[in-house]
Each structure stands twice: as structure tokens, then as C-alpha cells.
Design a protein around this motif. Structure first.
Motif, PDB file in Angstrom:
ATOM      1  N   ARG A 378     -12.759 -50.920   8.119  1.00 32.35           N
ATOM      2  CA  ARG A 378     -12.599 -52.346   8.442  1.00 32.35           C
ATOM      3  C   ARG A 378     -11.507 -53.005   7.616  1.00 32.35           C
ATOM      4  NH1 ARG A 378     -18.662 -52.114   8.240  1.00 32.35           N
ATOM      5  NH2 ARG A 378     -19.037 -51.144  10.258  1.00 32.35           N
ATOM      6  N   TYR A 379     -11.152 -52.426   6.486  1.00 30.16           N
ATOM      7  CA  TYR A 379     -10.024 -52.937   5.683  1.00 30.16           C
ATOM      8  C   TYR A 379      -8.685 -52.385   6.193  1.00 30.16           C
ATOM      9  CZ  TYR A 379     -12.801 -55.070   1.851  1.00 30.16           C
ATOM     10  OH  TYR A 379     -13.623 -55.870   1.087  1.00 30.16           O
ATOM     11  N   GLY A 380      -8.743 -51.498   7.186  1.00 27.76           N
ATOM     12  CA  GLY A 380      -7.507 -50.912   7.703  1.00 27.76           C
ATOM     13  C   GLY A 380      -7.008 -49.725   6.906  1.00 27.76           C
TER      14      GLY A 380
ATOM     15  N   ARG B  98      -3.642 -59.029   4.343  1.00 29.92           N
ATOM     16  CA  ARG B  98      -3.746 -58.431   5.679  1.00 29.92           C
ATOM     17  C   ARG B  98      -4.715 -59.219   6.558  1.00 29.92           C
ATOM     18  NH1 ARG B  98      -5.091 -52.239   5.288  1.00 29.92           N
ATOM     19  NH2 ARG B  98      -2.860 -52.142   4.913  1.00 29.92           N
ATOM     20  N   LEU B 100      -7.231 -58.970   9.235  1.00 31.52           N
ATOM     21  CA  LEU B 100      -8.023 -57.875   9.807  1.00 31.52           C
ATOM     22  C   LEU B 100      -8.275 -58.103  11.292  1.00 31.52           C
ATOM     23  CD1 LEU B 100     -10.704 -57.266   7.029  1.00 31.52           C
ATOM     24  CD2 LEU B 100      -8.425 -56.258   7.276  1.00 31.52           C
ATOM     25  N   LEU B 410     -11.846 -61.916   0.888  1.00 32.81           N
ATOM     26  CA  LEU B 410     -11.880 -61.899   2.348  1.00 32.81           C
ATOM     27  C   LEU B 410     -12.351 -63.260   2.819  1.00 32.81           C
ATOM     28  CD1 LEU B 410     -11.550 -60.150   4.926  1.00 32.81           C
ATOM     29  CD2 LEU B 410     -13.957 -59.557   4.703  1.00 32.81           C
ATOM     30  N   PHE B 427     -10.416 -54.995  15.687  1.00 38.14           N
ATOM     31  CA  PHE B 427      -9.533 -55.216  14.552  1.00 38.14           C
ATOM     32  C   PHE B 427      -8.070 -55.157  14.992  1.00 38.14           C
ATOM     33  CE2 PHE B 427     -13.430 -53.832  12.465  1.00 38.14           C
ATOM     34  CZ  PHE B 427     -13.527 -54.781  11.456  1.00 38.14           C
ATOM     35  N   PHE B 429      -5.422 -55.561  12.254  1.00 37.66           N
ATOM     36  CA  PHE B 429      -4.708 -55.027  11.079  1.00 37.66           C
ATOM     37  C   PHE B 429      -3.227 -55.403  11.040  1.00 37.66           C
ATOM     38  CE2 PHE B 429      -8.034 -51.490  11.381  1.00 37.66           C
ATOM     39  CZ  PHE B 429      -8.893 -52.147  10.534  1.00 37.66           C
TER      40      PHE B 429
END
Lengths: 434, 434
Positions: A378-380, B98, B100, B410, B427, B429
Motif C-alpha cells: 500500500r506504500y507502493g 507520494r 497513494l 499519512l 492505488f 502511486f
């Protein structure tokens, strides 16, 4: 060959794997994916043997579920392998490029950690995931799987190892240790093994940490919090708490404790109690929480808990709860009782959110979203080898980057310190383009 | 107050220090510099007491020299404090930013490690250096100095502590532990102390490493190598070897072993033997080295050494030496016998240099320059708390950056994992500008 001898051979081969090209490592990943597809019937048959033995041994169904390697797991492995191939090379990234003095240039460049020992209970899909991350990151992996999936592990390892050799990487890049005695042998391989990554229960991880001098990456517990501030959108807070607790309660990033501001406790607690009950989850709480929820008749009622129980990781459809006077008390509670994993504030107040995110000493500090996002995919990061709550090196979900260290490269033309120490030359310290 | 209680109070204060502004922390450094100047007579008098006691106790002159805090050390402290004030804030650096998914933004931001226990033998100037690095990096420091300089430490600490309070930073930011029993108490403070930094002899560092569960930053030995390749400029090689061995032989980045390519050994060994002798240093070597230098009558002659002695750290005007068949054998020797600290190749051949720098598994890999450059000041870090040969987190000289970890922030708007797990959202990303 014993684990110790295997580790020594790996240590010697590690610089060669670390010097391999991205193309070679990606080729190995492609070969693993193709090999898994080709060997699917063999792998599934091996897994059937393991599952039958587990049933015969009387292992509970919840555990047997984790032993499974089926079409679903195969599809996950394929998706992970494809994702990993697309990620940029984590080796050779330059994070410092500095001219120290005329012609004397210092570079800090990422490189693999070296030899990683991975010890996992159950879950044969972890073998594929971890081996693939190690291949992409240029690290040798000494894999020790659980005996419950010995047949599956062997079938998977054979595919992975053949792929690595087929891509021209050193045969010593990967090894599988099988007998139980080898765990203790592996724990004694300091000097050859640079890092241990245990994947399993809290007790298992703690055992590893306490019985080795090798650095251990990971964490033994996940006591995550959601703090609902007085300026929270209560509908949103409910959504977040329900997801954080119930979307997958068995994992470390599921929330265990709910903290509620006293200004909204009377309204929010019965609301979230009902929402949790609707998903089969129940609250435990202090006297104040019990009193505030008593009149609502929601089933089950909130169970009274002691103040010394706030360190509990339920891993189940149960949640601790407490009323706090404000964000300061919430932060103090999280830093005192939490496990420095992932903690969330729900609020519309920017200043209060900033205070919480600044002062909470955890690998993840969240605002207005579920703690369940704390995950390498999920954080890539493509995948993860685990989640680290240590502060040295990797913190939080550990993907490719967490499997690299760096070395300093310095290039000169006969430069000697005496010239600087004795005033004939002086440092200029100029940062260059990376 | 005992060390354990002190550590607990520090742990509670650490988030406040970590949230302080750069201006406040730089103000504290300026106040330390001014305070040291003002208190110079008191500090020097305290140091005179310590030196007199050391002489009375019969401590050798070489050790007594390290206990000194005089005008020279004062000038060094002032220069370090000025340098540190000029460095950018190591807190709050964003290394990942980033999106997400729509509106869900992940940020990885540097933050202090927390509470650092620093244990140092002798050298009272280390107290000022380490305390200043901790103040600038936003870390609480629990300092434990050697009893030989108890008076000096107390005088220095008083200045530093008053400066920190004067700048409005928490009083708990710094503490000084004085009694010897407190070392063992400090080693047991896991949970409150995040990192230990020992500064002292190899035996001292090893003792610390073996008696605590707290992560230890540092290294217990420095066996550095210089490899002179067949394509080396031999004059340049001589300069580098002489500096690496003799510019300051007592420190960890001084070279201990010379490896010479067989193609140039007959010419280079007598040359370097004479150059080292001119600086009061002597070679020890294998039979082959002894034979190649025997006819030259340089005094002292090369002493024969055993193959099992290549792990020796002399810390003196002595150097091990060996002839190797080429860069592969040199690399194998360095990785087998070295301490992963700093190792150098001297060559004009780019390909051979690249092989060495790629394959040597050390925190510093150098070409054509002295190993003595491995130092925080010479790397432009302002100062260093030590040199790390561990691969997790900091490696090499550890300055401000090595005293930071990071946390993931986050921020969402009620985002829940269930939406992603159940296919309602996916997602994206997307990396944003940091």
C-alpha cells in the motif's frame, strides 16, 4: 552441508550477487514467474500432502488456512513478481556526491546488505515473496521455513533456485534450510549473516531477538491506536475505527485501542460501539467508557478493563478504549502503551493533527485514515519483507530500499591527510549533482 | 536521581526536544560556545585537578595527554560549534512524498532517534562534541564520562546544560551520569534509551556490545588495508601508504595492512619499507615479503609474520604486509581479514579500481588516497559521534544525518483499506515534489 558452511559460502558469493546487473536480476524474477506457472501441478500436489498431514496432526483450521498455496496464492505471487520487475534498481542510488577538496570526490552509494537469514512460520507464499525481494535487492537469502509446509517449501524453492541459476546469478544466492536444529545454528552465524528477518508470531520473533547477536529486523507486537479528537467528523471516525479494527484483525497494523476526547465521548462511544458490533467486534473500556455506553443496550455491552491492560494486542474482534482530556493525554498514552508501529488521529483541526503527528514516536503517524494502510504494497514498495519498529535503518514497512545499505566511495589522486593536517591544503566541501 | 529514572524523564521529554525549532537549537549551540569562553578559567582549573590526580595515580603520559582540556581543545570546540551552527536542519527532511490514491498522501520525514546514551573514556572534549551534535540533531543525550576527568566533565557539563536551558529547550535534554555503577544501569535502560554510542578502546566497546539489548552504534576494531596494484603510480602509492600508516597511527582509520601486487612487489616493497622507516614505522610480512626486502639493508628489517596474524590492529608504527596475485586475491583478503571499515586501492586502471570498490564490503572504499580521510569532519559532516561499521542505518562516519531516523506521515480523508481490498478504489502511486 550445514547452515554455518552454507552461510560462509553465501558471504563469499554476496559481492558477486551485489555486482550483478539489473537485467540479470529482473531476468531471474521473470524466470521465477514462468517456473512457478510450469511447476504449478507439482507445487499444488506438494501442498496437498502438507495440508493432509496438518489435518492428521490436528492443526486448527485457522492455521491450516495459512499453510495453503493454491491458485489464489499463485496469482498473488505472479502479481508481486511482475510488480517487482517494474521497480527501479535499488542498488547504486547516489545519496551524496561531494567534492571534498580539489579533485577528491566522495560518493555515498546504496549497496545490498549482504546475507539475509529469513525464518518464517507457516505461509509458504512468504518464501516466494522474500526470495524475490532478496533477488531484486541483490541480497543472498538463507531461507528457513516451517516444517508444516516442508513439501511445499521444497517445491517452491526448487523453482526459485533454478531461475536464479538460469539467469546467471551465483548458485549460492539462495539456500533452503530444512531441519529444525538449523534455526539455532543460523542464530549463531554472526560474522556471515548480516541480518535476520523473522516472520511469525510475537513469541517466535521475541525468541529470535533474544537468542542471536545478528541484527534482527521486525517487531514483536503491534499495538496501534486511533485517537478521535473533539473536532473529529464522527461519521468519518466511525468508518476509520471500524476498518482499522475489523478489516483484518489478526495482523499487526490492526488497531487495538480507541482513545476518545472527553468532549465527544458521550456521542461517539455508543455510535462506534454499535458500528463495531455490526461487524462482530466488541469494546472493552475503563469505567467511564462502560458508563457512557451502558444506556444504549447495544449487544455486546462494553466490558470493564483495567488500566494495566492497555498494552494488549488482541489480534481479534476486540478493542480497548479510554476517554482522554485532549491530544496531550492521547499522545502520552500512545507513547507509553503503544508499540511505536502506527497510530492515527481523527480530527479537522490542523494544529491538533500536527501536534499528534509530531509528538507520537511511531514509525507511522496518520491523520483521518485507517492504520491498516501500514503495508509495503500500500506504500507502493511492491512488496515487503516485514514492518520494522526499530529506529536504526529501516522503519515501517520494509521493501527494496530497506534491504540496501550504502558505502562511501572516495576517489583522489594521491591525496593524503598530512597535507590538510599541516595546512598545505584545505577542504572546500562542494556538493555536486547526484 | 538514578540513571534509570533520568532516562525515563528524558524519554518523556524527547518529543518536545524533537519538535524544537532550528533557531532554538542553534541558539543553544551559540550559548555553549559563549559559555565555554566565559567559564574557561574554571574549566582549565578543573582539568588541572584531573591531570594532577592522573599523574599521582601513575597513569602513563600518552593517556594523560588525552585527558587534557586546554586552549587548543577549547579552540577546537569553538570551531566545531561554529561549524555545526552553519549546517542545515537534519530534522524534517522529506525523502518520500507520494500520493497513494486520490487525496491520500504519504510522506517520509526525518526525525530524531530520541534518547542517546553516550559512554566515553577519557577525552573530555568528546563531551562537548557529542552533546553539541545531539542538541543540533534534536536528541536527548545521557552522558557518562570517565572518572579520570570527573572534574572537567562536571565543569563542561554545567556550561552545556545552562546553555540548553537558556535557549528554552527542555532541561531533560542533557544529563551527566557520574558514578561507575551507572554504566551497568544505563546498559539496562532498553525501552527508554534508543541508542548507545560508546567511545573508547576496542575492549570497552566490545563490553558494551555484549552487555546490552540497546542498539550500539560504532565499531570495536579498525583493520584498514591499502592494496597497491600492478598499475599503480608507485611514488603516489608510497605517499598514500605512509600517510595512511603514520599520520596518526593510534586511530581506527590508520592502515594496518599493505597488500602488493606480485608484478610490482620487488620494486615497491623496498621503496615503501624505506619510506616507512623514514617515519619511524616498520613492516611485518610473509616469507615472500621478507625475502624481497632482505637485500636492501633498510633498518629495521621486515619481521616475519604468520598468516593468522592478519587480523591484528596495531594502532602503532607497525604494518602487516603480503604479496597477492591480483585484485581478486586482494579483495578476498580484505573481506576475510578486514573489519569493514575503510580500504583503499592504488591503481591507474579504472576497471581494476571499479572491481575493488564494488567488491570490497566496507563502509569506505577508496582509490588513490589515504584511509585517514574516513572521518566526519573530513567528509563535511561538521563533526562525528563515531564511525559505524554496522550496515543497518548509519555506516561510516556518523554526523547529524546518522542521528536521525524517519517516520511515515499519512494524511487522508477517511480512507479505509476495505475500499481497496474490495475493489471500490485502487492505488495510483504518484511521486510528488519533495
Amino acid at each position: 552441508m550445514g547452515v554455518r558452511e552454507e552461510a560462509r559460502r553465501m558471504k563469499a558469493a554476496a559481492p558477486r550477487l551485489g555486482a550483478s546487473s539489473l537485467e540479470q536480476r529482473n531476468d531471474a524474477l521473470a524466470r521465477i514467474a514462468a517456473g512457478l506457472r510450469d511447476a504449478a501441478p507439482i507445487i499444488f500436489e506438494a501442498n496437498r500432502l502438507d495440508l493432509a498431514a496438518a489435518e492428521e496432526a490436528g492443526l486448527p483450521a485457522t492455521i491450516r488456512k495459512r499453510l495453503r498455496y493454491d491458485e489464489v496464492k499463485m496469482a498473488e505471487s505472479q502479481a508481486q513478481l511482475e510488480g517487482l520487475q517494474g521497480l527501479p534498481d535499488p542498488i547504486g542510488r547516489v545519496s551524496l556526491n561531494r567534492e571534498l577538496a580539489d579533485g577528491l570526490v566522495l560518493t555515498r552509494v546504496s549497496c545490498p546488505i549482504g546475507v539475509i537469514g529469513v525464518i518464517f512460520e507457516a505461509r509458504p507464499d512468504a518464501l516466494v515473496q522474500v526470495a524475490s525481494l532478496c533477488v531484486k535487492s541483490g541480497n543472498c537469502a538463507l531461507l528457513k521455513g516451517g516444517k508444516e509446509t516442508a513439501n511445499t517449501n521444497r517445491a517452491l524453492f526448487e523453482v526459485v533456485h533454478r531461475a536464479v541459476e538460469g539467469a546467471g546469478l551465483p548458485a549460492e544466492s539462495l539456500a533452503l534450510a530444512e531441519s529444525h536444529a538449523e534455526v539455532d545454528e543460523l542464530l549463531g552465524c554472526d560474522g556471515d549473516v548480516d541480518l535476520l528477518i523473522p516472520r511469525g508470531s510475537n513469541a517466535f520473533v521475541r525468541y529470535i531477538q533474544e537468542h542471536t547477536k545478528i541484527p534482527v529486523m521486525g517487531h514483536s507486537s503491534g499495538v496501534c491506536h486511533v485517537y478521535v479528537d473533539k473536532d473529529a467528523d464522527l461519521e468519518l471516525a466511525c468508518r476509520v475505527v471500524v476498518d482499522a479494527k475489523t478489516q483484518y484483525p489478526a495482523v499487526c497494523n490492526a488497531a487495538e485501542t480507541l482513545l476518545v476526547h472527553e468532549g465527544v465521548a458521550a456521542e461517539f462511544l455508543p455510535m462506534v460501539q454499535a458500528a463495531l458490533a455490526g461487524r462482530g467486534a466488541r469494546l472493552r473500556g475503563t469505567r467511564q467508557v462502560v458508563d457512557l455506553t451502558a444506556g444504549d443496550g447495544v449487544d455486546p455491552a462494553v466490558e470493564l478493563m483495567g488500566d494495566d491492560e492497555f498494552g494488549t494486542e488482541y489480534g481479534d474482534y476486540v478493542m480497548s478504549s479510554r476517554v482522554v482530556s485532549g491530544v496531550e493525554e492521547a499522545v502520552a498514552h500512545v507513547n507509553r502503551w503503544g508499540s511505536h508501529h502506527t497510530d492515527c488521529i481523527v480530527t479537522r483541526d490542523d494544529e491538533v493533527a500536527e501536534y499528534f503527528m509530531q509528538m507520537v514516536d511511531s514509525a507511522g503517524v496518520y491523520r483521518n485514515c485507517s492504520t491498516r494502510f501500514a503495508d509495503g504494497f500500500r506504500y507502493g514498495f511492491g512488496a515487503e519483507v516485514g514492518i520494522s519498529t526499530g529506529k536504526l535503518h529501516a522503519r515501517g514497512p520494509v521493501g527494496l530500499e530497506g534491504l540496501e545499505t550504502y558505502k562511501y566511495r572516495l576517489v583522489g589522486h594521491g591525496d593524503v591527510v598530512a597535507d590538510f593536517a599541516e595546512g598545505r591544503r584545505s577542504f572546500s566541501f562542494r556538493d555536486l549533482e547526484a
